[in-house]
Design a protein around this motif. Structure first.
Motif, PDB file in Angstrom:
ATOM      1  N   VAL A  79       0.862  -1.184   0.000  1.00 26.01           N
ATOM      2  CA  VAL A  79       0.000   0.000   0.000  1.00 26.01           C
ATOM      3  C   VAL A  79       0.900   1.236   0.000  1.00 26.01           C
ATOM      4  CG1 VAL A  79      -1.801   1.258   1.239  1.00 26.01           C
ATOM      5  CG2 VAL A  79      -1.779  -1.245   1.300  1.00 26.01           C
ATOM      6  N   PRO A  80       0.838   2.037  -1.068  1.00 26.55           N
ATOM      7  CA  PRO A  80       1.694   3.230  -1.140  1.00 26.55           C
ATOM      8  C   PRO A  80       1.343   4.237  -0.037  1.00 26.55           C
ATOM      9  CG  PRO A  80       0.643   2.777  -3.263  1.00 26.55           C
ATOM     10  CD  PRO A  80       0.033   1.861  -2.265  1.00 26.55           C
ATOM     11  N   ALA A  81       2.336   4.960   0.423  1.00 27.96           N
ATOM     12  CA  ALA A  81       2.142   5.974   1.468  1.00 27.96           C
ATOM     13  C   ALA A  81       1.112   7.009   1.037  1.00 27.96           C
ATOM     14  CB  ALA A  81       3.467   6.652   1.783  1.00 27.96           C
ATOM     15  N   THR A  87      -6.482   7.882   2.364  1.00 28.03           N
ATOM     16  CA  THR A  87      -7.436   7.169   3.209  1.00 28.03           C
ATOM     17  C   THR A  87      -7.688   7.940   4.503  1.00 28.03           C
ATOM     18  OG1 THR A  87      -6.744   5.053   2.276  1.00 28.03           O
ATOM     19  CG2 THR A  87      -7.899   4.975   4.382  1.00 28.03           C
ATOM     20  N   VAL A  88      -6.625   8.439   5.108  1.00 28.76           N
ATOM     21  CA  VAL A  88      -6.763   9.229   6.339  1.00 28.76           C
ATOM     22  C   VAL A  88      -7.588  10.484   6.050  1.00 28.76           C
ATOM     23  CG1 VAL A  88      -5.520  10.549   8.098  1.00 28.76           C
ATOM     24  CG2 VAL A  88      -4.649   8.331   7.362  1.00 28.76           C
ATOM     25  N   GLU A 110     -15.585   2.291  13.001  1.00 31.13           N
ATOM     26  CA  GLU A 110     -16.352   1.720  11.880  1.00 31.13           C
ATOM     27  C   GLU A 110     -16.005   2.410  10.562  1.00 31.13           C
ATOM     28  OE1 GLU A 110     -18.137  -1.051  11.927  1.00 31.13           O
ATOM     29  OE2 GLU A 110     -17.705  -1.245  14.062  1.00 31.13           O
ATOM     30  N   ILE A 111     -15.804   3.710  10.606  1.00 29.48           N
ATOM     31  CA  ILE A 111     -15.409   4.446   9.394  1.00 29.48           C
ATOM     32  C   ILE A 111     -14.032   3.968   8.925  1.00 29.48           C
ATOM     33  CG2 ILE A 111     -14.784   6.718   8.465  1.00 29.48           C
ATOM     34  CD1 ILE A 111     -16.960   7.899  10.383  1.00 29.48           C
ATOM     35  N   VAL A 112     -13.114   3.787   9.866  1.00 26.20           N
ATOM     36  CA  VAL A 112     -11.770   3.300   9.531  1.00 26.20           C
ATOM     37  C   VAL A 112     -11.873   1.905   8.918  1.00 26.20           C
ATOM     38  CG1 VAL A 112      -9.539   2.575  10.469  1.00 26.20           C
ATOM     39  CG2 VAL A 112     -10.572   4.707  11.251  1.00 26.20           C
ATOM     40  N   GLN A 117     -11.278  -1.687   4.361  1.00 23.61           N
ATOM     41  CA  GLN A 117     -11.842  -2.772   3.560  1.00 23.61           C
ATOM     42  C   GLN A 117     -11.624  -2.493   2.068  1.00 23.61           C
ATOM     43  OE1 GLN A 117     -15.917  -3.280   4.635  1.00 23.61           O
ATOM     44  NE2 GLN A 117     -15.776  -5.485   4.512  1.00 23.61           N
ATOM     45  N   ASN A 118     -11.749  -1.226   1.692  1.00 26.43           N
ATOM     46  CA  ASN A 118     -11.545  -0.844   0.294  1.00 26.43           C
ATOM     47  C   ASN A 118     -10.064  -0.709  -0.061  1.00 26.43           C
ATOM     48  OD1 ASN A 118     -14.351  -0.638  -0.021  1.00 26.43           O
ATOM     49  ND2 ASN A 118     -14.333   1.488   0.660  1.00 26.43           N
ATOM     50  N   LEU A 119      -9.227  -0.505   0.950  1.00 24.13           N
ATOM     51  CA  LEU A 119      -7.808  -0.287   0.704  1.00 24.13           C
ATOM     52  C   LEU A 119      -7.026  -1.597   0.566  1.00 24.13           C
ATOM     53  CD1 LEU A 119      -5.576   1.918   0.541  1.00 24.13           C
ATOM     54  CD2 LEU A 119      -5.315   1.655   3.011  1.00 24.13           C
ATOM     55  N   ASP A 120      -7.161  -2.482   1.580  1.00 24.45           N
ATOM     56  CA  ASP A 120      -6.383  -3.724   1.583  1.00 24.45           C
ATOM     57  C   ASP A 120      -7.030  -4.719   2.546  1.00 24.45           C
ATOM     58  OD1 ASP A 120      -3.567  -4.961   0.830  1.00 24.45           O
ATOM     59  OD2 ASP A 120      -3.833  -5.297   2.983  1.00 24.45           O
ATOM     60  N   ALA A 121      -7.353  -5.916   2.063  1.00 27.18           N
ATOM     61  CA  ALA A 121      -8.063  -6.916   2.870  1.00 27.18           C
ATOM     62  C   ALA A 121      -7.257  -7.355   4.095  1.00 27.18           C
ATOM     63  CB  ALA A 121      -8.428  -8.122   2.011  1.00 27.18           C
TER      64      ALA A 121
END
Length: 150
Positions: A79-81, A87-88, A110-112, A117-121
């Motif tokens: 996951v690139p920085a 995401t943050v 829950e938001i995190v 979930q969309n970023l990396d399983a």
């Protein structure tokens, strides 16, 4: 804007441009009185946000905590920085768009989780294991099955 050199109450804006995060503006200013130039930064002032923890303690919102949690979840993942920062930003936007003065920590969690979930399983499962306090392997497997069913 008052000049920091001669305290003249009036200065002129020479140049304005957004900063990389698109949340602030950098302005170059010039004083008509002394002729010196200086830079100012303009950012929207937000109301202080209070987080209500599980034990009902309250603490001020801290973006760094969210960022550290996501970085820890994404440790040794491809996951690139830049994606972590985006995401943050999305999480922070969602939190502040609730327009509440106090928010329970579980809502932020829950938001995190939704964003991870969309970023990396794998990062999602790592975060979920701590956030949801998995007690055993079966709880872990249940969460993994939910991901695989999607």
């Amino acid at each position: 804007m008052k000049c920091p050199y001669c305290n003249h109450p009036d200065t002129r804006v020479i140049d304005s441009r957004p900063i990389e995060d698109d949340c602030s503006i950098r302005r170059r200013r010039s004083c008509d009185e002394c002729g010196k130039r200086f830079t100012t930064y303009e950012k929207v002032e937000t109301i202080p946000l209070i987080i209500i923890k599980k034990d009902n303690n309250r603490e001020q919102y801290n973006r760094g905590k969210i960022e550290r949690g996501i970085i820890r979840a994404c440790y040794k993942r491809p996951v690139p920085a830049e994606e972590v920062q985006k995401t943050v930003e999305r999480i922070e936007t969602k939190v502040f768009s609730l327009e509440e003065k106090e928010i329970p920590s579980h809502m932020i969690g829950e938001i995190v989780m939704e964003e991870l979930q969309n970023l990396d399983a794998v990062a999602y499962v790592r975060f979920a294991s701590i956030y949801r306090e998995f007690k055993d392997v079966n709880t872990f497997m249940d969460e993994i099955k939910k991901i695989l069913d999607r």
